[in-house]
Design an enzyme around this catalytic site. Structure first.
Site, mmCIF file in Angstrom:
data_model
loop_
_atom_site.group_PDB
_atom_site.id
_atom_site.type_symbol
_atom_site.label_atom_id
_atom_site.label_comp_id
_atom_site.label_asym_id
_atom_site.label_seq_id
_atom_site.Cartn_x
_atom_site.Cartn_y
_atom_site.Cartn_z
ATOM 1 N N CYS A 8 56.940 3.679 27.060
ATOM 2 C CA CYS A 8 55.479 3.681 27.243
ATOM 3 C C CYS A 8 54.914 2.259 27.368
ATOM 4 O O CYS A 8 55.129 1.611 28.388
ATOM 5 C CB CYS A 8 54.845 4.468 26.115
ATOM 6 S SG CYS A 8 53.223 5.064 26.547
ATOM 7 N N HIS A 59 57.960 9.604 24.319
ATOM 8 C CA HIS A 59 58.095 9.294 22.884
ATOM 9 C C HIS A 59 58.807 10.472 22.213
ATOM 10 O O HIS A 59 59.218 11.427 22.876
ATOM 11 C CB HIS A 59 56.693 9.184 22.252
ATOM 12 C CG HIS A 59 55.883 8.034 22.716
ATOM 13 N ND1 HIS A 59 56.111 6.728 22.342
ATOM 14 C CD2 HIS A 59 54.800 8.004 23.546
ATOM 15 C CE1 HIS A 59 55.202 5.940 22.904
ATOM 16 N NE2 HIS A 59 54.402 6.677 23.635
ATOM 17 N N ARG A 69 43.575 10.543 29.350
ATOM 18 C CA ARG A 69 44.757 10.249 28.520
ATOM 19 C C ARG A 69 45.687 11.449 28.626
ATOM 20 O O ARG A 69 45.278 12.584 28.374
ATOM 21 C CB ARG A 69 44.340 9.963 27.079
ATOM 22 C CG ARG A 69 45.490 9.712 26.123
ATOM 23 C CD ARG A 69 45.070 8.969 24.879
ATOM 24 N NE ARG A 69 44.906 7.537 25.158
ATOM 25 C CZ ARG A 69 45.948 6.671 25.103
ATOM 26 N NH1 ARG A 69 47.158 7.088 24.830
ATOM 27 N NH2 ARG A 69 45.731 5.387 25.364
HETATM 28 N N1 GLN Z 1 48.352 1.427 25.801
HETATM 29 C C1 GLN Z 1 49.170 2.067 26.818
HETATM 30 C C2 GLN Z 1 48.485 3.306 27.433
HETATM 31 O O1 GLN Z 1 47.599 3.883 26.842
HETATM 32 C C3 GLN Z 1 50.510 2.493 26.220
HETATM 33 C C4 GLN Z 1 50.351 3.568 25.152
HETATM 34 C C5 GLN Z 1 51.656 3.895 24.440
HETATM 35 O O2 GLN Z 1 52.575 3.056 24.310
HETATM 36 N N2 GLN Z 1 51.758 5.151 23.921
HETATM 37 O O3 GLN Z 1 48.868 3.720 28.529
#
Ligand code: GLN
Length: 234
Positions: free
Chosen positions: A92, A191, A126
């Site tokens: 990520c 993840h 998101r």
């Molecule tokens: N900040 C980055 C995003 O929101 C990565 C987030 C993360 O590592 N889960 O895309």
């Protein structure tokens, strides 16, 4: 005795949603085979020397700003490591910084280290949820995990995806790709943590780092976890 040296890059800053579990998975899968496992945690200000595997986890935009600046000091060295076929795994936020840049919603563009021919732009939505990916990189042909990102990643040139999205969003929720690979550099939005639930991919990384296929393990529990997540829609 066979030994593997792993560098965990910036664990105090980029290590959310259990990404440290990827290190534990590699550690146990080495120890169960009698392979010596040497772990170096690399923090801000530390030098980086040669390792067999480099791991960098995910994080929020704020932590990515600090790591982006620090990584620039090591960019040439890490590109040399990529080109000698060292193994990299980025999750990520760490994955995003392995590309050319990450443009957050607000503020400056965060420079990456261009291990991958990819770039990321923060999207309006998101992406949160379970992901299933069809891949050619493992015998069982699937990768599973959990995504939580607003970044939209686009691949170019010789950088290929890890696979095709079956459920979830992956790189950008549009082109049906998930993750990236160039040489032995791998990035993913998964993840969960990723490797404990994808034991065949974990062993693929170890094979690339060792130079030989490690002996099989009894992965009944890991495979149950993997299969329980396939096409899990919530
Ligand atoms: N900040 C980055 C995003 O929101 C990565 C987030 C993360 O590592 N889960 O895309």
């Amino acid at each position: 005795m066979t030994r593997i040296k792993i560098a965990h890059l910036y664990p105090k800053l980029l290590n959310i949603y259990g990404d440290g579990g990827n290190i534990l998975a590699l550690k146990k899968r080495c120890e169960w085979r009698g392979i010596e496992f040497e772990l170096d945690e690399i923090n801000i200000g530390d030098k980086i020397k040669e390792h067999d595997i480099y791991f960098i986890g995910g994080g929020q935009d704020l932590q990515q700003i600090e790591v982006s600046k620090e990584l620039q000091k090591h960019k040439d060295f890490l590109i040399q490591e990529r080109d000698r076929m060292a193994v990299f795994l980025g999750i990520c936020g760490g994955y995003q910084l392995m590309g050319h840049y990450y443009q957050p919603h607000n503020g400056e563009k965060l420079l990456g280290i261009s291990l991958l021919d990819a770039h990321t732009i923060a999207g309006e939505k998101r992406f949160i949820g379970n992901v299933t990916v069809k891949t050619d990189l493992t015998e069982d042909g699937t990768l599973v995990g959990f995504e939580n990102h607003s970044g939209l990643t686009y691949l170019s040139g010789s950088t290929e995806p890890l696979g095709t999205i079956v459920t979830g969003n992956g790189n950008n929720g549009a082109d049906k790709t998930e993750g990236a690979r160039f040489k032995n550099v791998f990035g993913t939005y998964l993840h969960g943590s990723f490797l404990p639930k994808n034991p065949k991919f974990a062993d693929y990384l170890l094979e690339l780092a060792l130079g030989f296929k490690p002996e099989p393990l009894n992965d009944n529990i890991e495979n149950l976890a993997h299969e329980s997540l396939i096409n899990k829609l919530y």
